[in-house]
Design a protein around this motif. Sequence first.
Motif, PDB file in Angstrom:
ATOM      1  N   SER A 238       0.869  -1.180  -0.083  1.00 49.13           N
ATOM      2  CA  SER A 238       0.032  -0.102   0.042  1.00 49.13           C
ATOM      3  C   SER A 238       1.169   1.416   0.122  1.00 49.13           C
ATOM      4  O   SER A 238       0.565   2.218  -0.840  1.00 49.13           O
ATOM      5  N   SER A 239       1.706   1.338   0.759  1.00 47.38           N
ATOM      6  CA  SER A 239       3.010   2.365   0.722  1.00 47.38           C
ATOM      7  C   SER A 239       3.569   2.341  -0.738  1.00 47.38           C
ATOM      8  O   SER A 239       3.784   3.606  -1.077  1.00 47.38           O
ATOM      9  N   PHE A 241       2.108   1.777  -3.555  1.00 45.91           N
ATOM     10  CA  PHE A 241       1.172   2.287  -4.620  1.00 45.91           C
ATOM     11  C   PHE A 241       0.966   3.950  -4.320  1.00 45.91           C
ATOM     12  O   PHE A 241       0.713   4.659  -5.139  1.00 45.91           O
ATOM     13  N   PHE A 242       1.104   4.019  -3.082  1.00 48.34           N
ATOM     14  CA  PHE A 242       1.090   5.655  -2.588  1.00 48.34           C
ATOM     15  C   PHE A 242       2.117   6.439  -3.180  1.00 48.34           C
ATOM     16  O   PHE A 242       1.948   7.801  -3.416  1.00 48.34           O
ATOM     17  N   LEU A 243       3.300   5.894  -3.711  1.00 43.81           N
ATOM     18  CA  LEU A 243       4.370   6.739  -4.480  1.00 43.81           C
ATOM     19  C   LEU A 243       4.088   6.505  -5.980  1.00 43.81           C
ATOM     20  O   LEU A 243       4.845   6.973  -6.546  1.00 43.81           O
ATOM     21  N   GLY A 244       2.976   5.684  -6.316  1.00 37.26           N
ATOM     22  CA  GLY A 244       2.804   5.489  -7.692  1.00 37.26           C
ATOM     23  C   GLY A 244       2.117   6.788  -8.300  1.00 37.26           C
ATOM     24  O   GLY A 244       2.229   7.198  -9.477  1.00 37.26           O
ATOM     25  N   ALA A 245       1.369   7.592  -7.328  1.00 40.75           N
ATOM     26  CA  ALA A 245       0.916   8.552  -7.907  1.00 40.75           C
ATOM     27  C   ALA A 245       1.607   9.919  -7.766  1.00 40.75           C
ATOM     28  O   ALA A 245       2.468  10.122  -6.799  1.00 40.75           O
ATOM     29  N   PRO A 248       0.154  13.296  -4.144  1.00 37.84           N
ATOM     30  CA  PRO A 248      -0.672  12.417  -3.199  1.00 37.84           C
ATOM     31  C   PRO A 248      -2.204  12.964  -3.453  1.00 37.84           C
ATOM     32  O   PRO A 248      -3.084  12.192  -3.162  1.00 37.84           O
ATOM     33  N   TYR A 251      -4.143  10.796  -5.768  1.00 37.99           N
ATOM     34  CA  TYR A 251      -4.003   9.388  -5.205  1.00 37.99           C
ATOM     35  C   TYR A 251      -5.439   8.546  -5.369  1.00 37.99           C
ATOM     36  O   TYR A 251      -5.449   7.425  -5.749  1.00 37.99           O
TER      37      TYR A 251
END
Lengths: 326, 326
Positions: A238-239, A241-245, A248, A251
Amino acid sequence: MSRSEIPSAGKIAKVTCIGGGVIGAGWAAHFMRAGLDVVVYDTAAERESYLRESLAKAMPALIELGMAPSASPSRVRFTTNFEEALDGANFVQESATENIDAKIALIARIDANTAPDVVIASSSSGFLAAHLRSRAQRGERILIGHPFNPPFLVPLVEIAGGEGARQAAADASAFYRSTGCEVVELEREIDGYIGNRIQYAVLREVLYLMSQGVADLEAIDRAIAAGPAIRWAVMGPSSVFFLGARDPSLYGKFVEGLDREMKSGYMAPASFQPDAELMQAYAEQVKSSIGVDGQARLMALRDVGVVGIRGVLQRARVKLDGSHSR
Amino acid sequence: MSRSEIPSAGKIAKVTCIGGGVIGAGWAAHFMRAGLDVVVYDTAAERESYLRESLAKAMPALIELGMAPSASPSRVRFTTNFEEALDGANFVQESATENIDAKIALIARIDANTAPDVVIASSSSGFLAAHLRSRAQRGERILIGHPFNPPFLVPLVEIAGGEGARQAAADASAFYRSTGCEVVELEREIDGYIGNRIQYAVLREVLYLMSQGVADLEAIDRAIAAGPAIRWAVMGPSSVFFLGARDPSLYGKFVEGLDREMKSGYMAPASFQPDAELMQAYAEQVKSSIGVDGQARLMALRDVGVVGIRGVLQRARVKLDGSHSR
């Protein structure tokens, strides 16, 4: 059970490991490293030599991870005497074979032979604490403390069944943490806990890729290790994926995209169920690609790799946060 | 297309990155580190400053990974002129936005503007090379070269679509490897390739655990990172399972046990499909737990963590095998 009846992590000096197989011997190595007195109980007397060999094999990794000043393999004792094994124990780690009826009976026996303020943790891979404690007198001190193999190397311990043993769960968490584990407490019990369920979800997708002729298992292993897993080992999915956007604030939209891709054929269809034939083809392909002789090399790679990764992540967190915590 | 028409990895001196977003700029940093001349094309002129910032931010990690002697950010050029970007390119890495029609048109344009012996690799996250090359004249040099974000850090590159571009796939593999990538070639194309599909399988199980109130996402992330993923990062899941059987000869039986557990409720049921509401609850929980300000810290942790893990694994393999290969 009042707070004062449960020994604090710091008061635990003697740990009893019930069962001297792969997991029990692995736990013994872990608790030994933390500077504790360890007793290993097994019905089979020949398990003593297995225990000694396991400890000797684990030593290089334990030294690399850092031994407590008072830690010594000479403080690990083996016995086939059940009552003697539990005498004076401050914490019990049960690691018998996965058989639900046998485990329930064994845990009732441990319960009857252990001081009432002692936490009894089962290494079980999927049974629920609610079942395991069903025939015990003091079920509120019985829970799951599930490690990943080998317990002296992989930091995770999952605590499950805490909803019926709140105080014991808190004490077990504090104790495991004091020995260097990464502890995750489940809010609600579920078969397989977290780690194993994630492993089965991945295995299912791997079997699908194999069945569709997308790649062989050696290639799939390399893709997972060098791709998603190298990021997950640092911070979990989950962390990641949070860096994929890019931003933020975008997201929520990014997660909509994940959902869409999950639903549009980027995953094995719900109807896919591996059959016995596919499972055996899987086993054969792994066996022939790694080879029986390859197991020793893989274990050496695992030991050096996991110890090294733990060191990297600990140094990274200290550098970023000035502490060892996440 | 004969072998001699395709430049060998060693002959590639100039790489053109089409698209200067997160992935394009990440590729530019990676190719720059390998000592190549890099041209980045984007329609938006303001992407030049983004590219410069990205390169500057990547520098500490690139230095830690090891720069080619001749590597320099001054050898990365930005242009909004399409023909000029492709002039003299020996390898093209396309990283435009994920839109199938736009990608097909863009790739046809790249094909028409590039010397015929040049491999054109798309960073696409799920489209098939068979579709992407559908309007190109020389489709046999067009394939997927899918990285994981960020391309300069995570070693995996997945090559897909090689069944329609055998020679190009071999050349692309050799080229990527020469720049330090871990290359996995798919034998047959599939949406999402390998790494993304594994990510979605894990995401589905994570959503199920969350929906059942088993644990919050922070705890699930920690459980995956410190449990299965720390082992997977070393060797992938099938190799990990091979070490779970005490004796390789018992491995077939061990795999039967995995199958049984997968089928007896140790995984989200096939009927479980996350809905839009659950996906948004997921996004909200991640956002509030990490926090907008937490993104910078997480990125720093990822950079230091992934670079460190690569170093650990490389040293472990050299120690065990006397070489850098697996």
